[in-house]
Design a protein around this motif. Structure first.
Motif, short mmCIF file in Angstrom:
data_model
loop_
_atom_site.label_atom_id
_atom_site.label_comp_id
_atom_site.label_asym_id
_atom_site.label_seq_id
_atom_site.Cartn_x
_atom_site.Cartn_y
_atom_site.Cartn_z
N THR A 1 0.88 -1.17 0.00
CA THR A 1 0.00 0.00 0.00
C THR A 1 0.91 1.21 0.00
O THR A 1 1.87 1.28 0.78
CB THR A 1 -0.91 0.00 1.24
N THR A 2 0.63 2.16 -0.90
CA THR A 2 1.49 3.33 -1.06
C THR A 2 0.74 4.60 -0.67
O THR A 2 -0.49 4.63 -0.65
CB THR A 2 1.97 3.48 -2.51
N GLY A 3 1.50 5.63 -0.40
CA GLY A 3 0.94 6.95 -0.15
C GLY A 3 1.72 8.00 -0.91
O GLY A 3 2.94 7.87 -1.10
N GLY A 4 1.01 9.02 -1.40
CA GLY A 4 1.66 10.14 -2.05
C GLY A 4 2.16 9.88 -3.46
O GLY A 4 2.99 10.63 -3.97
N LEU A 5 1.65 8.83 -4.10
CA LEU A 5 2.12 8.48 -5.44
C LEU A 5 0.92 8.05 -6.27
O LEU A 5 0.19 7.12 -5.90
CB LEU A 5 3.13 7.33 -5.35
N ASP A 6 0.70 8.74 -7.40
CA ASP A 6 -0.42 8.43 -8.28
C ASP A 6 -0.04 7.24 -9.16
O ASP A 6 0.40 7.39 -10.30
CB ASP A 6 -0.78 9.65 -9.13
N LEU A 7 -0.21 6.04 -8.62
CA LEU A 7 0.17 4.81 -9.30
C LEU A 7 -0.52 4.65 -10.65
O LEU A 7 0.08 4.20 -11.62
CB LEU A 7 -0.16 3.58 -8.44
N LEU A 8 -1.80 5.01 -10.70
CA LEU A 8 -2.60 4.77 -11.90
C LEU A 8 -2.17 5.62 -13.09
O LEU A 8 -2.48 5.30 -14.23
CB LEU A 8 -4.08 4.99 -11.61
N SER A 9 -1.44 6.71 -12.84
CA SER A 9 -1.02 7.58 -13.93
C SER A 9 0.34 7.19 -14.51
O SER A 9 0.76 7.74 -15.53
CB SER A 9 -0.95 9.03 -13.45
N LEU A 10 1.01 6.24 -13.88
CA LEU A 10 2.34 5.85 -14.35
C LEU A 10 2.24 4.97 -15.60
O LEU A 10 1.32 4.16 -15.72
CB LEU A 10 3.09 5.10 -13.25
N PRO A 11 3.18 5.10 -16.52
CA PRO A 11 3.13 4.26 -17.73
C PRO A 11 3.66 2.85 -17.48
O PRO A 11 4.40 2.61 -16.51
CB PRO A 11 4.04 5.02 -18.71
N ALA A 12 3.29 1.94 -18.35
CA ALA A 12 3.83 0.59 -18.30
C ALA A 12 5.34 0.67 -18.45
O ALA A 12 5.87 1.53 -19.15
CB ALA A 12 3.23 -0.25 -19.43
N GLY A 13 6.04 -0.21 -17.75
CA GLY A 13 7.49 -0.23 -17.80
C GLY A 13 8.17 0.67 -16.79
O GLY A 13 9.40 0.68 -16.68
#
Length: 180
Positions: free
Chosen positions: A88-100
């Motif tokens: 579980t993360t905080g402060g990072l928009d995981l869904l906006s990161l690109p593949a790779g």
């Protein structure tokens, strides 16, 4: 660009939720030590039934804790590990990161993002109506999946709550995340 690990979870048995741990150990090319989903080939039951020889692109599941606040506004209480995630993360928009994208977690571990988690009906078994909160449609009608991202382990290491996460974007052009 970075964030923080807020919780770590694993389970050696198939179940929807995963208990929180003081730490987890990532194993290169396998996943989380002792976790039922660790392995070189697919471990998710539905994927094993389709083709047990396919590579495991879902070794480590990450969810942003901000999702829990979002669903809480709709009356759902979700805590770390309850949606089956390992980190579980905080402060990072995981869904906006690109593949790779590479995530450097703690002192040693590195995971490569492979895609989006495709949430299943078990989410509604956990809390009725929650699936509609983590899968929806945008203004164009495209499906939006919010139940976290999947990754593979490139470099192992121990991960604990409070560990920093550093983001290393891949070279462009970036590929948007798709379900894996």
């Amino acid at each position: 660009m970075g964030g923080t690990v807020t919780a770590v979870s694993s389970n050696g048995e198939y179940s929807f939720t995963k208990p929180n741990r003081d730490s987890i150990t990532l194993l290169s090319g396998l996943g989380v030590a002792g976790d039922v989903h660790a392995g070189v080939t697919v471990k998710h039951r539905s994927r094993v039934a389709q083709d047990p020889t396919r590579p495991n692109l879902r070794q480590v599941h990450l969810i942003h804790e901000e999702l829990f606040g979002e669903v809480a506004e709709k009356g759902f209480e979700v805590l770390p590990g309850q949606l089956g995630e390992n980190i579980t993360t905080g402060g990072l928009d995981l869904l906006s990161l690109p593949a790779g994208t590479l995530l450097h977690i703690g002192a040693e571990a590195v995971v490569e993002i492979t895609g989006l988690r495709n949430p299943c009906l078990q989410i509604d078994t956990f809390q009725n109506g929650l699936l509609k909160q983590v899968v929806g449609r945008d203004e164009t009608g495209a499906v939006v999946r919010k139940a976290g991202i999947m990754s593979v382990v490139l470099a192992g290491g121990v991960i604990r709550p409070g560990d920093p996460i550093q983001v290393q974007l891949p070279t462009e052009p970036h590929r948007a995340l798709e379900q894996v």
